[in-house]
Design a protein around this motif. Sequence first.
Motif: not given
Length: 210
Positions: A43-63
């Motif tokens: 799931n995480n990789k398929a959705n862009g390896s998203e990183i979340k903070a304070d309940g919202k997506v703030v970036g990707s662990s790949l970029i």
Amino acid sequence: MNNSVTNTARLLGAGLRALLVLTLVTGVIYPLLVTGVAQALFNNKANGSEIKADGKVVGSSLIGQQGYSLDYFQPRPANGLGENSVNTRYKLILSGATNRSGDNAELVKWVKEAKAKVVKDNSIAGYQVKPSEVPADAVTSSGSGLDPDISPAYADLQVHRVAEKNGLSVTQVQKLVDEHTEGRTLGFIGEPRVNVLELNIALKELAAKG
């Protein structure tokens, strides 16, 4: 004549049925199956390896991201990225590294200037950074210009500055770096690394606790 027309009609009908079946299988069923498996198992990789903070997506662990203040850990330089007036955080019209050779005068100048800045930014009272301590990833960009990680050596070099800027102890910040240092993949692929975005999120949370 009639047989010829009938055979043509049959061939056209068979071709149309084959087209519809292939469209259904390769254009609908297969993509849905692959998407479903990816979402269920990765799931995480398929959705862009998203990183979340304070309940919202703030970036990707790949970029990697640019623009951090000196209160935070700095990423690798991003020479080679194209300009984008719409998305100023990533500047992703074009990515890549400089094509200058290692002995190119302009590249040598960039590296010397970057090293001097790293030394200046990270030298504080009681802690002086030596030019020889500055690792290569602190003054050169990656092949894509989007590397999300820095070496443990570059992270360690920034610890004293970050601690002072955030009112934290060197021990606290060094512990944070150690906790976010990843080893080689499978024990032998690549190099040890620290994800800058994940580290800075943890730093912000630690600083907020006082």
